[in-house]
Design a protein around this motif. Structure first.
Motif, PDB file in Angstrom:
ATOM      1  N   PRO A 187      -0.090  -6.042  -0.906  1.00  0.00           N
ATOM      2  CA  PRO A 187       1.206  -5.675  -1.514  1.00  0.00           C
ATOM      3  C   PRO A 187       1.300  -5.999  -2.999  1.00  0.00           C
ATOM      4  CG  PRO A 187       1.551  -6.726   0.610  1.00  0.00           C
ATOM      5  CD  PRO A 187       0.099  -6.898   0.288  1.00  0.00           C
ATOM      6  N   ASP A 188       0.809  -7.173  -3.402  1.00  0.00           N
ATOM      7  CA  ASP A 188       0.821  -7.518  -4.830  1.00  0.00           C
ATOM      8  C   ASP A 188      -0.064  -6.563  -5.629  1.00  0.00           C
ATOM      9  OD1 ASP A 188       2.447  -9.641  -4.156  1.00  0.00           O
ATOM     10  OD2 ASP A 188       0.775 -11.050  -3.969  1.00  0.00           O
ATOM     11  N   ASP A 191       1.813  -3.322  -6.160  1.00  0.00           N
ATOM     12  CA  ASP A 191       2.842  -3.461  -7.209  1.00  0.00           C
ATOM     13  C   ASP A 191       2.220  -3.373  -8.596  1.00  0.00           C
ATOM     14  OD1 ASP A 191       4.851  -3.704  -5.359  1.00  0.00           O
ATOM     15  OD2 ASP A 191       4.809  -5.890  -5.323  1.00  0.00           O
ATOM     16  N   SER A 273       5.537   6.541  -7.318  1.00  0.00           N
ATOM     17  CA  SER A 273       6.533   6.534  -6.240  1.00  0.00           C
ATOM     18  C   SER A 273       5.886   6.354  -4.875  1.00  0.00           C
ATOM     19  CB  SER A 273       7.331   7.841  -6.268  1.00  0.00           C
ATOM     20  OG  SER A 273       6.459   8.967  -6.115  1.00  0.00           O
ATOM     21  N   ARG A 276       4.814   2.755  -4.528  1.00  0.00           N
ATOM     22  CA  ARG A 276       5.964   1.873  -4.374  1.00  0.00           C
ATOM     23  C   ARG A 276       6.457   1.872  -2.924  1.00  0.00           C
ATOM     24  NH1 ARG A 276       8.710   3.968  -7.979  1.00  0.00           N
ATOM     25  NH2 ARG A 276       8.135   2.596  -9.713  1.00  0.00           N
ATOM     26  N   VAL A 277       6.464   3.023  -2.295  1.00  0.00           N
ATOM     27  CA  VAL A 277       6.868   3.097  -0.886  1.00  0.00           C
ATOM     28  C   VAL A 277       5.862   2.344  -0.002  1.00  0.00           C
ATOM     29  CG1 VAL A 277       7.233   4.653   1.062  1.00  0.00           C
ATOM     30  CG2 VAL A 277       8.140   5.243  -1.191  1.00  0.00           C
ATOM     31  N   SER A 279       3.941  -0.135  -0.887  1.00  0.00           N
ATOM     32  CA  SER A 279       4.072  -1.567  -1.140  1.00  0.00           C
ATOM     33  C   SER A 279       5.244  -2.156  -0.365  1.00  0.00           C
ATOM     34  CB  SER A 279       4.233  -1.824  -2.640  1.00  0.00           C
ATOM     35  OG  SER A 279       4.443  -3.196  -2.889  1.00  0.00           O
ATOM     36  N   ALA A 280       6.370  -1.445  -0.337  1.00  0.00           N
ATOM     37  CA  ALA A 280       7.527  -1.932   0.429  1.00  0.00           C
ATOM     38  C   ALA A 280       7.209  -2.007   1.913  1.00  0.00           C
ATOM     39  CB  ALA A 280       8.720  -1.020   0.173  1.00  0.00           C
ATOM     40  N   GLU A 281       6.497  -1.011   2.425  1.00  0.00           N
ATOM     41  CA  GLU A 281       6.127  -1.024   3.846  1.00  0.00           C
ATOM     42  C   GLU A 281       5.193  -2.182   4.168  1.00  0.00           C
ATOM     43  OE1 GLU A 281       4.470   2.720   4.777  1.00  0.00           O
ATOM     44  OE2 GLU A 281       6.382   3.815   4.661  1.00  0.00           O
ATOM     45  N   ARG A 283       4.914  -5.044   2.554  1.00  0.00           N
ATOM     46  CA  ARG A 283       5.641  -6.307   2.482  1.00  0.00           C
ATOM     47  C   ARG A 283       6.485  -6.520   3.737  1.00  0.00           C
ATOM     48  NH1 ARG A 283       5.379  -8.952  -2.212  1.00  0.00           N
ATOM     49  NH2 ARG A 283       4.618  -7.826  -4.046  1.00  0.00           N
ATOM     50  N   HIS A 284       7.121  -5.457   4.201  1.00  0.00           N
ATOM     51  CA  HIS A 284       7.895  -5.567   5.432  1.00  0.00           C
ATOM     52  C   HIS A 284       6.988  -5.896   6.610  1.00  0.00           C
ATOM     53  CE1 HIS A 284      11.118  -4.862   8.289  1.00  0.00           C
ATOM     54  NE2 HIS A 284      10.362  -3.986   8.929  1.00  0.00           N
ATOM     55  N   GLU A 285       5.819  -5.303   6.651  1.00  0.00           N
ATOM     56  CA  GLU A 285       4.866  -5.596   7.727  1.00  0.00           C
ATOM     57  C   GLU A 285       4.400  -7.038   7.665  1.00  0.00           C
ATOM     58  OE1 GLU A 285       0.450  -4.077   9.274  1.00  0.00           O
ATOM     59  OE2 GLU A 285       1.468  -3.102   7.584  1.00  0.00           O
TER      60      GLU A 285
END
Length: 334
Positions: A187-188, A191, A273, A276-277, A279-281, A283-285
């Motif tokens: 994830p990092d 980003d 974009s 970014r999507v 990365s958010a997924e 992090r949530h995982e």
């Protein structure tokens, strides 16, 4: 001569001998820990050396689209050729098996493809060596006289199974550790890729910059991104570089990233974009995985609590009372 009484045994094993072996293992582990603590090596040196070798290979044209041409250009070790010839004579070397082990070695961070032949050789030799050693100890020296025929045969089978599955288990352990390390930093890394893409850097420059920034915190991920950046610069097809990244990392998230990068290269969709999507997924995982481990903790702690903590607690609390009761009974009888 006075025969010494045999030592205490537990499940047919000599307790004194087992204790001596465990003390020796603990001493060796302590020495190894001291050695690793004193001789601190730079983790970047080995990585930089491997990346430079890969860069030189690409410059020399070793990586080509033709498998036959690649096989002619790669220099093989004479020992590896001898081992390969020996395995071919025994009809134990298959192309599918060799390709599978080569991929596992790449996922474990071992770049040398020649080690795949030695893994297959270890599968063949280790069961024979451990089986002969077990047969020598169990039947030859008769080290366990209390064991019956069934227990002796079971011990022999267990040693042979360890010899056969040992290389695969060791390799799977390396892959698991490397995959978990890459998963933590992904994830990092995404980003930073988004920031680099929005800043106007090219894809290979973005991968190189992310690898340089995260190389200290996540050396495994930095190694893979650096290798991908080198392949993006030298390979004729950029898609092949992303496919190689998915080939080397046993992680579905990385395969999703490579698919996104390939689609971006093909259709010209916005890269920032999409990353970014992703990365958010991721992090949530990662948060869901941490919550899952926290929820499993009470069930995991039940067995150590029953086996180690509660007996000690009972001894500390009930021990003095039991001693007092015993003294009272002894004094009453006297």
């Amino acid at each position: 001569m006075v025969n010494q009484p045999p030592g205490p045994t537990l499940l047919g094993f000599d307790v004194i001998f087992v204790g001596t072996v465990l003390v020796f293992v603990a001493a060796m582990a302590a020495l190894y820990a001291i050695y690793t603590a004193v001789t601190v090596r730079d983790p970047m040196a080995k990585r930089v050396k491997a990346l430079n070798e890969r860069r030189e290979q690409l410059k020399a044209g070793i990586v080509t689209a033709s498998a036959k041409k690649r096989a002619k250009l790669v220099r093989r070790n004479e020992t590896t050729d001898q081992v390969r010839t020996f395995l071919n004579r025994g009809k134990v070397l298959q192309d599918t098996q060799l390709a599978e082990i080569t991929q596992k070695l790449a996922q474990a961070g071992i770049r040398n493809k020649e080690w795949a032949v030695y893994v297959i050789l270890a599968r063949l030799v280790a069961p024979i060596v451990l089986g002969l050693l077990a047969a020598l100890v169990i039947w030859g020296f008769n080290y366990f006289p209390d064991w019956g025929s069934l227990k002796r045969y079971a011990g022999f089978v267990v040693m042979v199974a360890i010899g056969y599955k040992g290389p695969d288990v060791f390799l799977a352990n390396l892959i698991s550790k490397r995959t978990n390390a890459i998963r933590k930093g992904l994830p990092d890394a995404l980003d930073l890729l988004v920031i680099c893409a929005e800043a106007g850097l090219t894809v290979d420059a973005a991968f190189s910059r992310v690898a340089r920034e995260l190389g200290r915190a996540y050396p495994e991920l930095g190694d893979e991104f650096s290798l991908t950046a080198i392949e993006l610069s030298f390979l004729t097809e950029r898609r092949q570089a992303f496919e190689n990244l998915a080939y080397r990392v046993d992680l579905e998230a990385v395969k999703g990233v490579t698919t996104t990068m390939i689609q971006t290269e093909r259709y010209g969709t916005p890269l920032a974009s999409a990353l970014r999507v992703l990365s958010a997924e991721f992090r949530h995982e990662r948060m869901m995985r941490a919550e899952e481990k926290a929820a499993r903790l009470p069930a995991i702690m039940t067995v150590p609590l029953i086996l180690f903590i509660l007996p000690t607690l009972f001894i500390v609390i009930l021990g003095p009372a039991a001693c007092n009761i015993s003294d009272q009974f002894i004094n009453r009888k006297m």
